[in-house]
Structure formats: C-alpha cells, structure tokens
Design a protein around this motif. Structure first.
Motif, PDB file in Angstrom:
ATOM      1  N   MET A   1       0.852  -1.183   0.000  1.00 28.12           N
ATOM      2  CA  MET A   1       0.000   0.000   0.000  1.00 28.12           C
ATOM      3  C   MET A   1       0.893   1.240   0.000  1.00 28.12           C
ATOM      4  N   PRO A   2       0.622   2.245  -0.839  1.00 29.74           N
ATOM      5  CA  PRO A   2       1.469   3.436  -0.893  1.00 29.74           C
ATOM      6  C   PRO A   2       1.488   4.186   0.434  1.00 29.74           C
ATOM      7  N   ALA A   3       2.621   4.892   0.687  1.00 31.65           N
ATOM      8  CA  ALA A   3       2.762   5.641   1.941  1.00 31.65           C
ATOM      9  C   ALA A   3       1.709   6.733   2.051  1.00 31.65           C
ATOM     10  N   THR A   4       1.340   7.339   0.925  1.00 32.84           N
ATOM     11  CA  THR A   4       0.319   8.397   0.946  1.00 32.84           C
ATOM     12  C   THR A   4      -1.001   7.868   1.485  1.00 32.84           C
ATOM     13  N   THR A   5      -1.374   6.668   1.037  1.00 28.02           N
ATOM     14  CA  THR A   5      -2.627   6.075   1.505  1.00 28.02           C
ATOM     15  C   THR A   5      -2.572   5.787   3.000  1.00 28.02           C
ATOM     16  N   ILE A   6      -1.404   5.317   3.495  1.00 25.89           N
ATOM     17  CA  ILE A   6      -1.267   5.024   4.933  1.00 25.89           C
ATOM     18  C   ILE A   6      -1.435   6.298   5.755  1.00 25.89           C
ATOM     19  N   GLY A  11      -4.758   9.803   9.225  1.00 22.34           N
ATOM     20  CA  GLY A  11      -5.445  11.080   9.380  1.00 22.34           C
ATOM     21  C   GLY A  11      -6.943  10.909   9.532  1.00 22.34           C
ATOM     22  N   ALA A  12      -7.525   9.973   8.708  1.00 19.04           N
ATOM     23  CA  ALA A  12      -8.960   9.716   8.817  1.00 19.04           C
ATOM     24  C   ALA A  12      -9.326   9.179  10.192  1.00 19.04           C
ATOM     25  N   PHE A  13      -8.472   8.284  10.730  1.00 24.61           N
ATOM     26  CA  PHE A  13      -8.729   7.726  12.066  1.00 24.61           C
ATOM     27  C   PHE A  13      -8.707   8.837  13.115  1.00 24.61           C
ATOM     28  N   LEU A  14      -7.682   9.686  13.075  1.00 25.27           N
ATOM     29  CA  LEU A  14      -7.566  10.747  14.081  1.00 25.27           C
ATOM     30  C   LEU A  14      -8.688  11.769  13.938  1.00 25.27           C
ATOM     31  N   PHE A  47     -15.488   7.384  10.345  1.00 18.76           N
ATOM     32  CA  PHE A  47     -14.286   6.696   9.854  1.00 18.76           C
ATOM     33  C   PHE A  47     -14.610   5.849   8.617  1.00 18.76           C
ATOM     34  N   ALA A  48     -15.784   5.166   8.630  1.00 23.74           N
ATOM     35  CA  ALA A  48     -16.174   4.343   7.480  1.00 23.74           C
ATOM     36  C   ALA A  48     -16.402   5.202   6.239  1.00 23.74           C
ATOM     37  N   LEU A  49     -17.050   6.374   6.432  1.00 30.39           N
ATOM     38  CA  LEU A  49     -17.272   7.262   5.290  1.00 30.39           C
ATOM     39  C   LEU A  49     -15.966   7.803   4.727  1.00 30.39           C
ATOM     40  N   LEU A  50     -15.024   8.148   5.594  1.00 31.22           N
ATOM     41  CA  LEU A  50     -13.721   8.610   5.122  1.00 31.22           C
ATOM     42  C   LEU A  50     -12.956   7.503   4.402  1.00 31.22           C
ATOM     43  N   LEU A  51     -13.116   6.273   4.883  1.00 30.72           N
ATOM     44  CA  LEU A  51     -12.478   5.142   4.185  1.00 30.72           C
ATOM     45  C   LEU A  51     -13.011   5.013   2.758  1.00 30.72           C
ATOM     46  N   LEU A  52     -14.325   5.203   2.621  1.00 29.22           N
ATOM     47  CA  LEU A  52     -14.901   5.124   1.281  1.00 29.22           C
ATOM     48  C   LEU A  52     -14.358   6.215   0.379  1.00 29.22           C
ATOM     49  N   LEU A  53     -14.139   7.421   0.949  1.00 28.84           N
ATOM     50  CA  LEU A  53     -13.584   8.515   0.148  1.00 28.84           C
ATOM     51  C   LEU A  53     -12.135   8.247  -0.234  1.00 28.84           C
ATOM     52  N   ILE A  54     -11.349   7.733   0.701  1.00 30.63           N
ATOM     53  CA  ILE A  54      -9.937   7.423   0.408  1.00 30.63           C
ATOM     54  C   ILE A  54      -9.837   6.227  -0.541  1.00 30.63           C
ATOM     55  N   ASN A  55     -10.732   5.256  -0.318  1.00 28.43           N
ATOM     56  CA  ASN A  55     -10.804   4.048  -1.163  1.00 28.43           C
ATOM     57  C   ASN A  55      -9.447   3.366  -1.323  1.00 28.43           C
ATOM     58  N   PRO A  56      -8.834   2.916  -0.251  1.00 28.52           N
ATOM     59  CA  PRO A  56      -7.546   2.212  -0.370  1.00 28.52           C
ATOM     60  C   PRO A  56      -7.723   0.862  -1.045  1.00 28.52           C
ATOM     61  N   LYS A  57      -6.667   0.392  -1.687  1.00 29.86           N
ATOM     62  CA  LYS A  57      -6.685  -0.911  -2.353  1.00 29.86           C
ATOM     63  C   LYS A  57      -5.937  -1.925  -1.502  1.00 29.86           C
ATOM     64  N   ILE A  58      -6.549  -3.093  -1.378  1.00 28.49           N
ATOM     65  CA  ILE A  58      -5.989  -4.149  -0.539  1.00 28.49           C
ATOM     66  C   ILE A  58      -5.518  -5.278  -1.447  1.00 28.49           C
ATOM     67  N   ASN A  59      -4.307  -5.735  -1.251  1.00 28.36           N
ATOM     68  CA  ASN A  59      -3.763  -6.862  -2.011  1.00 28.36           C
ATOM     69  C   ASN A  59      -4.273  -8.166  -1.422  1.00 28.36           C
TER      70      ASN A  59
END
Length: 676
Positions: A1-6, A11-14, A47-59
C-alpha cells in the motif's frame, strides 16, 4: 500500500476520533456511559465514510492448483472408417475421457481433425481429407507455454500439407501416438501424384509426371497405361522391389484437340493385391489454340528484362521473346510489344506501332532518351534535366482499368527515373503515383491510357526487379507481383473491349475436395460491382438434373460452393440479373476418395514422431499402458499457482453494512433514552 494512503488512513482515524470526542465529551451534557456509546457509533460512521472517500486498495493473494492439459487429437477422416476402426476409436476416447484418475490429474480436452483441427466430443469419420501438419501447428499455438501432452489417435495417413513428421518437431508438447488400422505390410501399388500443366497448346506436346509407390517385400513387375477414352496413348513396363519402391514416370502426350481433355492412368494390379482403388487415377487439362506472345525490345541488358519475362511467363498461356532493338523488324506475330527505356534506335518500331494502331507497354528509366521520346509521341512530355531521381510508389484505389489490390506497395523500394516534371495532356488511368523525397505527388508512375484505338501501358521507372524480390520476401511467393504484371499484359494484349464477366473454374475436381466456382463482374466503367446478383445454373449431363444456385460475395469476388454435387459431368451457365451477360462452361467431378487410397496405417511415420520425442507407440487396445504412462510421468505435474488481486475497499460490501448498522443503532439508542 502506498505511503500516501497510509498517512491518509491515519489522518482519517484521528479526524474521526476527534470529531466524535468533540461532539460527545467537549462541554457535552448527560451521562458519560451514554456518551461513550454515541461517540463510538459516531466514530465508526465517520471513519467508514472517510475510508470510502480514500478508497484504499488491498492486495489479496489467492492460491489455486493448475492441472496439466491432456489433449486428445482424434483422426476423423474417412480412412478410419475404411479400416473399420471407428468403434474401437470411440471406445478408447470414452475410456480416456471418463477415467476418474485421469480426470483428477488432467484437464482433458478433445479435438477432431480432418482438413482442420476443431473441438469435438463425437466423431463420424467422414472428413474427406487429412491435414496432419495443421494439427501440430494449431496445437503449438493453442498450448504455447503450457504443459499439454497430446494423445494422437490416427492411422498416420495424410492427404494435405507438408510431411507431418517435420511439423511434429515444431510442437514442444509430448506426442503419444496411438496407431489406428491395419499395420500388416501388404503388397500394394499406388499412384501417389500426377503433375500436369493446366493448359497446353494445340499441336504441341505437354509433359505429364506420374509418381508411383510400391509396398512389399518381393520384386514385382507391372504395366502402366495412360488412356484417353478407350485409346491407350502411352504404355510402359515397370518393376519394383523392397529397395527400389518408388518410380517417377515422365511422358509427353500430344495435344491434338481443342478443349478439356480427360485422361486416365492405370497401373496393372498385382496378384492378391488388397487395395486396387489407388491403382487408377484421372487427370485433365485444357488445350487452347492460341497463345499470347509478347515482345520485349531493349537497347541494353538490365535485370528488369528477366523480371518481366518471369512474371509474364508465370501464366502458361503467355510467351515472352527478348530482342535487342536492331533485331526487331516484323511485329505481326506479337500480341503486345514492350519498349524498355527507348532511345532513337526505337524510331522504326514506334512508327510501326502507330501505323498499325497497336497496343504497347512503355517502360522508361534513367537511360531513356526523352528528347527522342518527347518528339515521337504526344501522350507524355518529360522535362529534360539529365538527372536521375528515385520514386516511391503510392497506390491509387480508384484505378479503373481492371481489378487490383494493394500488394504492399508502401514497402517496396524506389524505382529510378528522371528528375523533372512530367506533363500528360490526355486522361490517364493511374494505378501508382510518385512519392518524391517524402512528398506524395500527382505525377503518374504506373498505369494505362488510350490513344485512338490503341491502349498504352506506362511505367516511368527502372529497377522493378527489386519489387518482384520484395514481394517474394514478404509473402514467400512471386504470385502477387506476377499477377499484377499479368493483369497489365492481359489488358494490353486483348482487344479494346474488356470482359465484364469473368468466370474461374477447374476442368476437373475430385469429389472429396472443395468445388468452388468464382466470378468477377464489372459495371459499365469496368469497376467491380459488389451489388450485382449472379446466378449459376448447373446441369448433370448424364441424369439431366439441374440446379440454380446464387453466387455469394466474398471480399472482391463472387463464388458458389458445389461441394455437395456427386461425381459426373456437368455443364454450367453464369448469368447476371438485369444484364444480357452470361458465360458457359463445363467441368467433371471424379468419384475419387483420397481416403480410400491407403492399404495400411503409416506405422513408420507415427513411430518416428514417438521416437523423436522419447515417447512410446501405442495401439487401440493399450488403454491401461497409456494411462499408466500418463499418470506415472514426472513431466506432467499439477502446479500450485498464486494470483494477486488489488481489491478496492469501495467494493467491500461489509463496510456499507457497518455504516448502516452504526447509524441505525445510534437512532435506536437516542429513541430509547428519549433524546428524540
């Protein structure tokens, strides 16, 4: 996962935690236990809504087992039926495809082959041809880079293509041949091939080449006869032995009657010979009473002369005579005269052409005397610079004189001509324009024009021999180039009127092969008319049965398939709907089944491909031995593979469920505690 996404996730969690604490603990009223519940639910929603906006990709890594393919290539040709082995082949295929152990260790795929290879799960053994090389070529493409042992169930007798043992060497997969048919070696004489030209000329002799084979252990003698009707036109004694088991007979026969001539070749059968079907074979050729004779007049030798001669004489109806200009006198015996880079020495020849309104083909180049040529004719006027220049060809799809196609002109090397402008006051029908130093021009390079009652072809460039070489390099054949030059010669050597309906057919067909009749139809301006409706009327001479079949358009030609016709002699007529145009002809279909020509299985050929790949040879009753070999071989392992997938979190349905549940729970608790 890219560092930007992490960093975004942190940030979304905080941010979610800060918003939840701010809403329910900063100057908030009420019991602390209730606020903890509400803050937790609000944190989950944000947090769930922010996750949807960030939309990280999981391997995600998936593991799966890939079994090797087991390819069953089954000979579906008529020779299997002739050997009476159809049921045994079906039984073996059923055993291989339904065996539990083989199914567990292999992905089993079945194919049938005759003329072509195709997927199949049932077999009728009626294919009229066997193309074994196509089997190996197609399987090599289909299973490239994969493990796929091939069980070849066949008698090893082929009727099409190159020698199949060579094609088998190009297949990287293991081949396990299963022999079908009788392997006992009987005495057998066979006519394997007859080579004869399609045309011959009246009162000439034409060559015939007959190839014969013998299978047997003893020395034998026989007699070869060539018959025309009930007349024996050639006969000779032949002898064979186990070592000297092949013979090529070359004879010349007289062409003493115009039209299609049918001949029969017979080899006298041996005592006790099992298969005598292959002792007889027919051939036909057409005798014509005229030949196009072309003169190429030149003042110096050049490779172009040989290229033109080869291209024109690729059609057996044409003959080319090369003559230096001082030896040219009478032009009456030639249907077309080609003038190669003329100079002042061509004056008398050109005067004859004009006086007789003759058609000719003009080829110019850097050694052409344009001062002479400009004075001698008025069709073309070249600027005099005495400087050479290279011309690349540019194809003109609007060429009207006859039907042509783009044969790769853009890849052809340049021709060498003369620098300067070329003026042509008359109307030219141009096939190729010039490209000079990367610029396409409207100056002609190759085409035709008319002058009074004469037709003139022109080529303003030398070194066309390189085009013929390039055509061979690109396609492996001179055919396309030779066909182009042949069309020019046909157009210029014929009269002023061009045939608008041209029918192409063979005088003799075998019942087991495709029987296709083709036709080209041109409108009043001699452009191919794909909207035309053509009909074929065919009549069996013996039974009187008639059929009317419409032609189908196939690319730039019309064609009709008569493969369903039985053996016999037929007359046909092609008519164009709405036009007073028709062409008639005749052909013969031989009751000849090439699959009946084999007396035994080709045991030697099948054993050869097995030995080349280090495999064993099998027979139809060797199922258990074949199965054991397939299951015990270490080269056919099941391979565990992994597949990595990048899954977007937005595709994770459980996250939406968490949002819905959290919002529903918050509403329920607020209702329960009387806050709404």
């Amino acid at each position: 996962m890219p560092a930007t996404t992490i960093f975004l996730l942190i940030g979304a969690f905080l941010l979610s935690l800060a918003l939840a604490l701010f809403q329910y603990f900063y100057k908030a009223k009420g019991r602390r236990s209730k606020n903890v519940i509400f803050a937790t639910l609000r944190f989950l929603v944000i947090f769930a809504l922010l996750l949807l906006l960030i939309n990280p990709k999981i391997n995600r890594t998936e593991y799966y087992n890939e079994k090797p393919n087991l390819v069953l290539a089954v000979d579906n040709s008529g020779s299997i039926r002739e050997f009476g082995a159809g049921e045994e082949v079906q039984t073996l295929v059923t055993q291989l495809t339904t065996d539990p152990e083989l199914q567990e260790n292999f992905e089993i795929e079945t194919f049938s082959f005759g003329r072509d290879l195709k997927p199949a799960d049932s077999y009728d053994f009626k294919d009229p041809q066997t193309n074994l090389p196509a089997v190996f070529n197609d399987l090599s493409t289909l299973y490239e880079g994969r493990v796929a042992p091939v069980v070849l169930i066949s008698d090893g007798n082929q009727t099409l293509g190159e020698e199949f043992t060579f094609a088998a060497q190009r297949l990287s997969q293991p081949v396990l041949p299963v022999v079908v048919g009788d392997t006992v070696r009987y005495q057998d004489l066979s006519i394997s091939r007859i080579n004869v030209n399609k045309y011959a000329f009246l009162n000439n002799r034409f060559p015939v080449e007959i190839m014969l084979n013998y299978s047997g252990d003893t020395s034998v003698a026989t007699r070869l006869e060539i018959r025309k009707g009930n007349t024996v036109v050639h006969s000779q004694q032949l002898s064979f032995s186990s070592e000297d088991n092949a013979e090529v007979v070359r004879v010349e026969l007289p062409a003493n009657a115009v039209g299609v001539q049918n001949f029969e070749v017979r080899v006298r059968e041996l005592p006790g010979e099992k298969n005598i079907v292959n002792n007889t074979r027919e051939f036909a050729m057409e005798v014509i009473d005229e030949r196009t004779k072309v003169l190429i007049a030149y003042s110096f030798l050049h490779p172009d002369l040989g290229a033109f001669k080869k291209a024109i004489e690729s059609n057996q109806q044409r003959e080319v005579e090369l003559k230096p200009i001082p030896e040219v006198s009478d032009l009456e015996e030639y249907q077309l005269v080609m003038l190669y880079q003329p100079d002042a020495r061509f004056r008398s020849v050109m005067e004859q052409l004009y006086a007789q309104n003759r058609n000719y083909f003009l080829i110019t180049g850097p050694k052409t005397d344009w001062r002479f040529l400009n004075q001698q004719q008025e069709l073309f006027q070249q600027e005099i610079t005495n400087q050479p220049e290279e011309y690349f060809p540019v194809w003109n799809e609007n060429f009207k004189a006859f039907q042509t196609e783009e044969i790769g002109f853009s890849d052809f090397p340049p021709l060498e001509g003369n620098f300067g402008n070329l003026n042509a006051p008359g109307a030219l029908d141009v096939l190729l324009y010039r490209e000079v130093q990367g610029v396409e021009t409207t100056m002609p390079l190759l085409g035709v024009t008319t002058a009074g009652e004469s037709k003139i072809g022109f080529l303003f460039g030398a070194d066309i021999w390189r085009w013929r070489g390039m055509s061979f390099r690109e396609t492996g054949s001179f055919e396309k180039f030779d066909d182009l030059i042949g069309k020019f010669v046909h157009f210029l050597a014929s009269g002023s009127r061009q045939d608008r309906l041209v029918v192409k057919h063979e005088p003799l067909y075998n019942e087991s092969e495709e029987i296709i009749i083709r036709a080209d139809y041109f409108d009043q301006s001699y452009e191919f008319d794909r909207r035309a409706a053509l009909e074929l009327r065919v009549k069996n001479k013996e039974t009187g049965e008639q059929r009317q079949i419409p032609f189908l358009l196939n690319d730039r030609s019309f064609e009709v398939d008569l493969s369903s016709l039985s053996g016999g002699d037929y007359d046909f007529t092609v008519k164009v709907e709405g036009e007073n145009l028709s062409r008639s002809g005749s052909f013969r279909i031989l009751d000849f089944d090439v699959e009946k020509q084999f007396a035994r299985a080709n045991l030697e050929g099948l054993r050869n491909i097995a030995q080349l790949q280090g495999q064993n040879l099998y027979f139809l009753n060797d199922f258990e031995r074949l199965k054991s070999e397939l299951l015990s071989a270490d080269s056919y392992p099941t391979i565990q593979k992994s597949r990595k997938n990048d899954v977007s979190l937005i595709d994770w349905k459980y996250l939406l469920g968490i949002i819905v549940l959290a919002l529903s729970a918050e509403w329920f608790f607020r209702k329960y505690f009387g806050l709404i």
